[in-house]
Design a protein around this motif. Sequence first.
Motif, mmCIF file in Angstrom:
data_model
loop_
_atom_site.group_PDB
_atom_site.id
_atom_site.type_symbol
_atom_site.label_atom_id
_atom_site.label_comp_id
_atom_site.label_asym_id
_atom_site.label_seq_id
_atom_site.Cartn_x
_atom_site.Cartn_y
_atom_site.Cartn_z
ATOM 1 N N CYS A 379 40.346 26.030 39.795
ATOM 2 C CA CYS A 379 40.934 27.372 39.766
ATOM 3 C C CYS A 379 40.126 28.266 38.848
ATOM 4 C CB CYS A 379 42.393 27.332 39.330
ATOM 5 S SG CYS A 379 43.116 28.991 39.219
ATOM 6 N N GLY A 380 40.134 27.906 37.567
ATOM 7 C CA GLY A 380 39.504 28.767 36.579
ATOM 8 C C GLY A 380 40.498 29.777 36.053
ATOM 9 N N LEU A 381 40.591 29.866 34.746
ATOM 10 C CA LEU A 381 41.428 30.884 34.123
ATOM 11 C C LEU A 381 40.592 31.999 33.514
ATOM 12 C CD1 LEU A 381 44.105 28.665 32.311
ATOM 13 C CD2 LEU A 381 44.348 29.911 34.464
ATOM 14 N N SER A 382 39.339 31.676 33.172
ATOM 15 C CA SER A 382 38.509 32.665 32.472
ATOM 16 C C SER A 382 38.293 33.925 33.292
ATOM 17 C CB SER A 382 37.168 32.035 32.095
ATOM 18 O OG SER A 382 37.333 31.045 31.107
ATOM 19 N N GLN A 383 38.083 33.771 34.604
ATOM 20 C CA GLN A 383 37.870 34.969 35.427
ATOM 21 C C GLN A 383 39.142 35.798 35.503
ATOM 22 O OE1 GLN A 383 38.527 32.082 36.675
ATOM 23 N NE2 GLN A 383 39.534 32.206 38.653
ATOM 24 N N LEU A 384 40.317 35.138 35.445
ATOM 25 C CA LEU A 384 41.576 35.878 35.450
ATOM 26 C C LEU A 384 41.760 36.632 34.137
ATOM 27 C CD1 LEU A 384 43.966 33.219 37.052
ATOM 28 C CD2 LEU A 384 42.653 35.021 38.189
ATOM 29 N N LEU A 385 41.394 35.986 33.027
ATOM 30 C CA LEU A 385 41.466 36.657 31.735
ATOM 31 C C LEU A 385 40.487 37.821 31.675
ATOM 32 C CD1 LEU A 385 41.750 33.520 29.424
ATOM 33 C CD2 LEU A 385 43.569 35.098 30.072
ATOM 34 N N ALA A 386 39.292 37.623 32.244
ATOM 35 C CA ALA A 386 38.320 38.710 32.283
ATOM 36 C C ALA A 386 38.896 39.911 33.038
ATOM 37 C CB ALA A 386 37.025 38.234 32.925
ATOM 38 N N LEU A 387 39.470 39.663 34.208
ATOM 39 C CA LEU A 387 40.069 40.752 34.980
ATOM 40 C C LEU A 387 41.195 41.418 34.204
ATOM 41 C CD1 LEU A 387 40.144 39.010 38.471
ATOM 42 C CD2 LEU A 387 38.813 41.056 37.903
ATOM 43 N N ARG A 388 41.975 40.621 33.486
ATOM 44 C CA ARG A 388 43.081 41.171 32.700
ATOM 45 C C ARG A 388 42.557 42.111 31.618
ATOM 46 N NH1 ARG A 388 48.071 43.109 32.450
ATOM 47 N NH2 ARG A 388 49.273 42.463 30.622
ATOM 48 N N TYR A 389 41.381 41.786 31.060
ATOM 49 C CA TYR A 389 40.780 42.604 30.004
ATOM 50 C C TYR A 389 39.780 43.622 30.560
ATOM 51 C CZ TYR A 389 43.036 39.940 26.310
ATOM 52 O OH TYR A 389 43.973 39.374 25.462
ATOM 53 N N ARG A 390 39.858 43.853 31.899
ATOM 54 C CA ARG A 390 39.032 44.883 32.570
ATOM 55 C C ARG A 390 37.537 44.586 32.424
ATOM 56 N NH1 ARG A 390 44.065 44.920 33.863
ATOM 57 N NH2 ARG A 390 45.282 46.799 33.445
ATOM 58 N N THR A 391 37.203 43.294 32.456
ATOM 59 C CA THR A 391 35.813 42.847 32.390
ATOM 60 C C THR A 391 35.441 42.287 33.754
ATOM 61 O OG1 THR A 391 35.999 42.371 30.036
ATOM 62 C CG2 THR A 391 34.245 41.253 31.224
ATOM 63 N N VAL A 392 34.316 42.703 34.291
ATOM 64 C CA VAL A 392 33.966 42.407 35.683
ATOM 65 C C VAL A 392 33.369 41.001 35.795
ATOM 66 C CG1 VAL A 392 32.531 43.116 37.630
ATOM 67 C CG2 VAL A 392 33.611 44.853 36.173
#
Length: 487
Positions: A379-392
């Motif tokens: 799954c990966g959580l880091s990409q979800l956290l990135a999106l949450r922090y408006r990081t592409v």
Amino acid sequence: MNILFATSEAVPLAKTGGLADVAGALPKALCGRGADTRIIMPKYEDIPWDFLERFETVDVFSVQLGWRIQYCGLLKGVVDGVVYYLIDNEYYFRRHGLYGYEDDPERFVFFCSAVMESIRRLDFRPDIIHCHDWQTGLIPFLLRRRYAFDPAFAGTYSVFTIHNLRYQGIFGKEKMMDLIGMGPEIFDDYGLGHNDAANCMKGGLQFADKLTTVSETYANEIQHPFYGEGLDGLLRWRAGDLSGIVNGIDTDLFDPMNDPAIDTPYRNSLPRKRRNKLALQRELGLPESEEIPVIGIVSRMVEQKGFDLIEGVFGELLDEPVQFAVLGSGDWRYEEMFRYAAEHRKDKIAVRLGYDDGLARRIYAGSDMYLMPSLFEPCGLSQLLALRYRTVPIVRETGGLVDTVRPYNEYTGEGSGFSFSSYNAHEMLYTIQRALRLYKDENAWKSIVLNGTKDDYSWSRSAKAYLAIYEQLASKRKEQESWPVTS
């Protein structure tokens, strides 16, 4: 419904990876939807005292492992509104760290056996035992083989979630028979045997009533040899019972508007977000500039995470007009690669080895892009956290990365990130270069960032999908209870 989560780790008590995030957050979301969801896990030495002091012992009993009679304490406490049970045995769990010991198989065979015996002593009866990864893989096996006709477990079903198929809990058959006190019949084609060894993961895959994994794409990938880790045949056979449900994140815990770890609170304002970039550059000793894009990496430094791709084009990456903010640890060769670069290219890269939750949040908030070129990613959580922090995000198209990051289309304006399909260093490099070019287009970049705010990756959506699976099993139980009794 009563749901019991059996897991080897859960935040905030103990964590080594994403499993703990899921096991800690999903029960809260399920409770919010009306399901009485509780967690049972080992009582590790590393659990902080401010949590342990909330627990009290509710029972003490013995667990038999073959010829061994082992002490087991059952503790109960409430953390963040969720009821936790802890399995206490100092011989197995009073150690620094959660895993990595020579007797890990014995430790978690004990844990699975202790969970089953604890259920007799709990103050609620679970309708569903939801198990996670190989450390709890024997629970569905024991439920169907040892406790199949035990009235205490009548109408109890199991769900088994694969968080990472690579780690399977494999050890010798003789050891397994010794620990669970059963004979070689448990290693037939429908048992625990695999490649002439005992396989705990297979126990969950073979005997659980429903199987899930942490993204729809990964559920499909693991049915093929490349991703199936030797169990793809079994997974194809169980395909009708296998579902992929993307993990969520705790949107209250990870909120750039209310995160005390970051410099400037923000929501969708790029100027306010870039104040966090300046603060991050200052903290890491990088040249301060709003114009220079920053790529963040927070990760274990291992091949699975794509660090061999970064290694292959690292020199070319450092020649680009970009800075890197890196946090993590792992294989020595990758740590050395980053350490050497940080010493000789102080204007380009800053590295912190180890893990620091506050710094991780500041990297998510202060970076413009987040690099995640994984070989495979359930799954990966880091990409979800990135999106949450408006990081592409910049990701490889595998597993949950496919399901959560929509590639940007310059012609339609759709998409929340950048992706590449082949596991190839130069394809990754070209994708990063494309992202850097578009970063210069303020309107296009703002559109990409805002596109990432449109998807819901909270646990609420995931909890709804899990409840649907539980309800299928509950309907099955009601159907069986309505069957006429024949003599």
